[in-house]
Design an enzyme around this catalytic site. Sequence first.
Site, PDB file in Angstrom:
ATOM      1  N   ASN A 103      47.856 -10.803 -15.146  1.00  0.00           N
ATOM      2  CA  ASN A 103      47.694  -9.531 -14.447  1.00  0.00           C
ATOM      3  C   ASN A 103      46.609  -9.742 -13.398  1.00  0.00           C
ATOM      4  OD1 ASN A 103      47.174  -6.965 -13.587  1.00  0.00           O
ATOM      5  ND2 ASN A 103      46.443  -6.190 -15.572  1.00  0.00           N
TER       6      ASN A 103
ATOM      7  N   LYS B 112      45.616  -7.763 -11.193  1.00  0.00           N
ATOM      8  CA  LYS B 112      44.911  -6.512 -10.866  1.00  0.00           C
ATOM      9  C   LYS B 112      44.783  -6.371  -9.346  1.00  0.00           C
ATOM     10  CE  LYS B 112      42.817  -6.609 -15.405  1.00  0.00           C
ATOM     11  NZ  LYS B 112      41.717  -6.262 -16.280  1.00  0.00           N
TER      12      LYS B 112
ATOM     13  N   HIS C   4      48.622   0.304 -18.566  1.00  0.00           N
ATOM     14  CA  HIS C   4      47.391  -0.478 -18.712  1.00  0.00           C
ATOM     15  C   HIS C   4      46.208   0.481 -18.880  1.00  0.00           C
ATOM     16  CE1 HIS C   4      44.062  -3.145 -17.745  1.00  0.00           C
ATOM     17  NE2 HIS C   4      44.865  -4.134 -18.075  1.00  0.00           N
TER      18      HIS C   4
ATOM     19  N   GLU D 256      43.374   0.537 -17.618  1.00  0.00           N
ATOM     20  CA  GLU D 256      42.735   0.932 -16.351  1.00  0.00           C
ATOM     21  C   GLU D 256      43.507   2.075 -15.696  1.00  0.00           C
ATOM     22  OE1 GLU D 256      42.562  -3.008 -14.722  1.00  0.00           O
ATOM     23  OE2 GLU D 256      41.087  -3.531 -16.259  1.00  0.00           O
TER      24      GLU D 256
ATOM     25  N   GLU E 265      45.554  -4.436 -25.905  1.00  0.00           N
ATOM     26  CA  GLU E 265      44.358  -4.765 -25.124  1.00  0.00           C
ATOM     27  C   GLU E 265      43.206  -3.854 -25.534  1.00  0.00           C
ATOM     28  OE1 GLU E 265      45.642  -6.930 -21.238  1.00  0.00           O
ATOM     29  OE2 GLU E 265      45.237  -4.831 -20.837  1.00  0.00           O
TER      30      GLU E 265
ATOM     31  N   GLY F 166      37.619  -7.769 -19.396  1.00  0.00           N
ATOM     32  CA  GLY F 166      36.688  -8.095 -18.323  1.00  0.00           C
ATOM     33  C   GLY F 166      35.238  -8.178 -18.766  1.00  0.00           C
TER      34      GLY F 166
ATOM     35  N   SER G 215      39.737 -10.676 -22.146  1.00  0.00           N
ATOM     36  CA  SER G 215      38.937 -11.904 -22.055  1.00  0.00           C
ATOM     37  C   SER G 215      39.615 -13.115 -22.701  1.00  0.00           C
ATOM     38  CB  SER G 215      37.535 -11.693 -22.645  1.00  0.00           C
ATOM     39  OG  SER G 215      36.853 -10.677 -21.930  1.00  0.00           O
TER      40      SER G 215
HETATM   41  P1  13P Z   1      40.577  -9.889 -18.667  1.00  0.00           P
HETATM   42  O1  13P Z   1      41.381 -11.069 -19.117  1.00  0.00           O
HETATM   43  O2  13P Z   1      39.934 -10.077 -17.315  1.00  0.00           O
HETATM   44  O3  13P Z   1      39.606  -9.423 -19.718  1.00  0.00           O
HETATM   45  O4  13P Z   1      41.614  -8.676 -18.448  1.00  0.00           O
HETATM   46  C1  13P Z   1      42.518  -8.385 -19.445  1.00  0.00           C
HETATM   47  C2  13P Z   1      43.505  -7.432 -18.916  1.00  0.00           C
HETATM   48  O5  13P Z   1      43.212  -6.273 -18.676  1.00  0.00           O
HETATM   49  C3  13P Z   1      44.866  -7.931 -18.653  1.00  0.00           C
HETATM   50  O6  13P Z   1      45.744  -6.896 -18.387  1.00  0.00           O
END
Ligand code: 13P
Length: 255
Positions: A9, A11, A95, A97, A167, A173, A213
Amino acid sequence: MRKTIIAGNWKLNKTCKEAVELVTELNREVSQVTEVDIVVCPVFTALRDVSDVLVDSNVKLGAQNLYWEDAGAFTGEVSAPLIKDAGAQYVIIGHSERRQYFGETDATINKKIKAALAQGLTPIVCVGELLEERESGDTEKVITEQFKGSLAGYSADDVKRMVIAYEPVWAIGTGKTATPDQAQEVHKLIRQLLADGFGQETADVVRIQYGGSAKPENITELIQQPDIDGALVGGASLKSDSFAQMIKNCIAVAK
Ligand code: 13P
């Protein structure tokens, strides 16, 4: 029995040029991999260019979101038919976010899944608890609610066409990965929810990815867990060497 699936992803990162560079490098390393399903999810504006690089590659394309209507007066939105037209086969839905910053709810996620399935796109449906929810002992309740709300009204055959991503929001992150045991505990819960809601046969075939992560250093231990079938990777998917290394580590794990 379940083929490992690793998705990147990206982002809100990468111009079209940078996206093409990244996927070209990645493709050089893993385009012929068949042991693991590989997906990259760039921003909407880069989908077409990345798709052009992936012709004849085993690396597949996904989008990060969609709107549930196919077309019409919905300024700023992108629909499932357009995502498919750009070359994508997968789409991330719900997601954290999007839940956190863009007001998505289980009800909107539910509608988006329908739009994806209608176009033959594979939805990657995300669930995950906040840190305060984990700390107050509400993880199971939150995951169960998100799961049931997002998948309400779907049949077993529909659900077999989906991927679920767990997740934990506190691990995204932050560099703070869930331990393999913590992740496995929730994946097992999701597997049980699949069995209770859609039958054991469905629970046996639907893949559940871990996200938060995930990186080359921890992916092996994670996917060795019985109910972890892959990863949804943020930061570590933005560099071809780390993402390719994760794929190679997964190939090395005999499932
Ligand atoms: P990270 O791997 O940067 O923690 O992000 C995970 C994520 O949100 C994947 O969709």
